[in-house]
Write an enzyme that holds these catalytic residues in place. Structure first.
Site, PDB file in Angstrom:
ATOM      1  NE  ARG A 284       0.238   1.231   3.447  1.00 54.30           N
ATOM      2  CZ  ARG A 284       1.178   2.119   3.664  1.00 54.30           C
ATOM      3  NH1 ARG A 284       2.452   1.767   3.658  1.00 54.30           N
ATOM      4  NH2 ARG A 284       0.905   3.391   3.901  1.00 54.30           N
ATOM      5  N   GLY A 285       0.308   2.413  -0.002  1.00 52.21           N
ATOM      6  CA  GLY A 285       1.105   3.625  -0.187  1.00 52.21           C
ATOM      7  C   GLY A 285       1.170   3.905  -1.682  1.00 52.21           C
TER       8      GLY A 285
ATOM      9  CG  ASN B 249      -2.059  11.610   2.978  1.00 52.76           C
ATOM     10  OD1 ASN B 249      -1.572  10.711   2.312  1.00 52.76           O
ATOM     11  ND2 ASN B 249      -1.704  11.816   4.240  1.00 52.76           N
ATOM     12  CE  LYS B 250      -5.004   5.768   4.696  1.00 53.78           C
ATOM     13  NZ  LYS B 250      -5.982   4.934   3.925  1.00 53.78           N
TER      14      LYS B 250
ATOM     15  CG  ASP C 101      -2.964   8.115  -1.154  1.00 54.59           C
ATOM     16  OD1 ASP C 101      -2.848   8.548   0.013  1.00 54.59           O
ATOM     17  OD2 ASP C 101      -2.676   6.952  -1.477  1.00 54.59           O
TER      18      ASP C 101
ATOM     19  NE  ARG D 123      -6.100   0.951  -1.545  1.00 54.41           N
ATOM     20  CZ  ARG D 123      -5.432   1.479  -0.524  1.00 54.41           C
ATOM     21  NH1 ARG D 123      -4.135   1.246  -0.373  1.00 54.41           N
ATOM     22  NH2 ARG D 123      -6.052   2.251   0.361  1.00 54.41           N
TER      23      ARG D 123
HETATM   24  O1  MRU Z   1      -4.407   3.300   2.434  1.00 49.40           O
HETATM   25  P1  MRU Z   1      -2.921   3.456   2.321  1.00 49.40           P
HETATM   26  O2  MRU Z   1      -2.175   2.815   3.447  1.00 49.40           O
HETATM   27  O3  MRU Z   1      -2.413   3.016   0.967  1.00 49.40           O
HETATM   28  O4  MRU Z   1      -2.697   5.015   2.423  1.00 49.40           O
HETATM   29  C1  MRU Z   1      -1.394   5.542   2.325  1.00 49.40           C
HETATM   30  C2  MRU Z   1      -1.348   7.008   2.501  1.00 49.40           C
HETATM   31  O5  MRU Z   1      -2.327   7.663   2.751  1.00 49.40           O
HETATM   32  C3  MRU Z   1      -0.011   7.661   2.266  1.00 49.40           C
HETATM   33  O6  MRU Z   1       0.108   8.817   3.035  1.00 49.40           O
HETATM   34  C4  MRU Z   1       0.116   8.048   0.788  1.00 49.40           C
HETATM   35  O7  MRU Z   1      -0.135   6.936  -0.031  1.00 49.40           O
HETATM   36  C5  MRU Z   1       1.428   8.602   0.472  1.00 49.40           C
HETATM   37  S1  MRU Z   1       2.658   7.340   0.471  1.00 49.40           S
HETATM   38  C6  MRU Z   1       4.153   7.998   0.104  1.00 49.40           C
END
Ligand code: MRU
Length: 365
Positions: free
Chosen positions: A53-54, A253-254, A243, A90
């Site tokens: 993920r990320g 972002n998250k 993201d 995703r």
């Molecule tokens: O749901 P995830 O764990 O994929 O979310 C990740 C994030 O929100 C990160 O902050 C984002 O992808 C940036 S990663 C360099």
């Protein structure tokens, strides 16, 4: 990152020369286990079920997913169906589509016989580019941290981060963590406030694990703590990942990032976003209206998984049966709350002109 005496990236080619190895992030922080991906379906599963993920790592895994597809069948139909399979995994992180478009751009003009080698080569390049981008973000973010350190000589710099935009979210270094690791390695005293990041706890289980392994002092905090810390002068800056960042600098972002940005704004705390250029979506302007926000299963909210005192991994229910839950995975922080975007080409303002000027070749596409 060194783990058990060995240097790891988060994704690499298997010793057989064609399969792809990843670290299963669903097992963190208790178990470090690698998994081998052999088909595009396995790559899609790894992304969808968040073994990886990320945003940047999702993109690189998708690129290798296309290479795995080309190994099986390099026809036009197979290229199109691998794209469709992977792009649906995703919806929010734009690096996924960026990487798949990039693979398609390179592969489509080639004869089928040439596609397999070209796919592996381009996927490997995208992985290397990610590492170089993150190292540059580290250097550019270091300048900001150095400046803040010069204002409080001899004192520790407290940095708040949300979710995991670290080594585990990329191929190496991380985006938001690159300036942190670079500053720490340069001898600047750093302490990181790590938002636990419910519901999946990427901060508590991934960022804390990374910082621990790199030797960076840190403290895990419940998600709602940041505002209080900022009110009491305990946060010098925030750095988060993204993201998808729009042409005008809105940052997706998250979930919970927006509330941290609001608190930072209210308390005069600089709020920076580490932004690798593949995460910019020039086709989107207004992040709140235009970015699709992933909604995940309610189980992530209603249940928690952890290790018991006697070492067993257990999942427990924390919400009464019958109560509804909602699981929006991301939110959008409007550009006006972003102090600056730390990119591989320098620290730029979160606005349309500055972003287009820094990345003219992308803006013009
Ligand atoms: O749901 P995830 O764990 O994929 O979310 C990740 C994030 O929100 C990160 O902050 C984002 O992808 C940036 S990663 C360099």
């Amino acid at each position: 990152m060194n783990v058990n005496g060995r240097h790891y990236r988060t994704i690499w080619l298997n010793t057989d020369g064609w399969a792809v190895d990843i670290i299963d992030q669903t097992k963190f922080p208790h178990v470090f286990e690698t998994v081998t991906l052999r088909t595009p379906e396995e790559a899609a599963h790894a992304i969808k079920d968040m073994l990886v993920r990320g945003a940047p790592l999702i993109g690189v895994t998708a690129a290798y997913g296309m290479a795995l597809a080309m190994r099986q069948d390099a026809s036009d139909a197979a290229l199109a169906s691998a794209y469709d399979l992977l792009v649906k995994t995703r919806p929010t992180a734009i690096n996924l589509k960026w990487a798949l478009d990039e693979m398609t751009r390179v592969l489509r003009p080639l004869a089928a016989a040439e596609r397999r080698a070209a796919a592996y080569a381009r996927a490997a390049e995208i992985a290397e580019e990610d590492v170089a981008i993150n190292q540059a973000i580290g250097r550019n973010g270091l300048d900001i941290i150095r400046h803040i350190a010069s204002l409080k000589p001899g004192q520790t710099i407290n940095i708040l981060t949300h979710c995991n935009a670290g080594w585990l979210a990329t191929v190496d270094w991380g985006t938001a963590t690159a300036p942190i690791y670079t500053a720490h390695d340069a001898g600047i005293p750093i302490h990181v406030w790590v938002d636990e990041t419910r519901p999946r706890n990427q901060g508590a289980s991934l960022t804390a694990w990374e910082l621990l392994h790199h030797g960076v002092p840190h403290t895990v905090i419940p998600d709602n703590t940041g505002g209080h810390l900022m009110q009491h002068g305990l946060v010098d800056m925030a750095i988060v990942g993204t993201d998808r960042t729009t042409a005008q600098g809105d940052v997706c972002n998250k979930i919970g990032t927006y509330l941290k940005a609001l608190a930072a704004h209210d308390n005069g705390v600089p709020f920076y976003v580490a932004l690798p250029s593949p995460t910019i979506d020039f086709t989107v302007v207004d992040g709140i209206r235009e970015i699709p926000i992933e909604q995940r299963g309610g189980h992530e909210v209603s249940h928690l998984t952890g290790r018991t005192e006697d070492g067993r991994i257990e999942t427990v229910e924390i919400v009464p049966r019958g109560s509804k839950v909602a699981n929006y995975a991301f939110d959008v922080t409007p550009a006006r709350y972003v102090t600056g975007l730390i990119t591989e080409r320098g620290v730029i303002a979160a606005n349309r002109g500055a972003i287009a000027k820094a990345f003219p070749e992308r803006a013009a596409q």
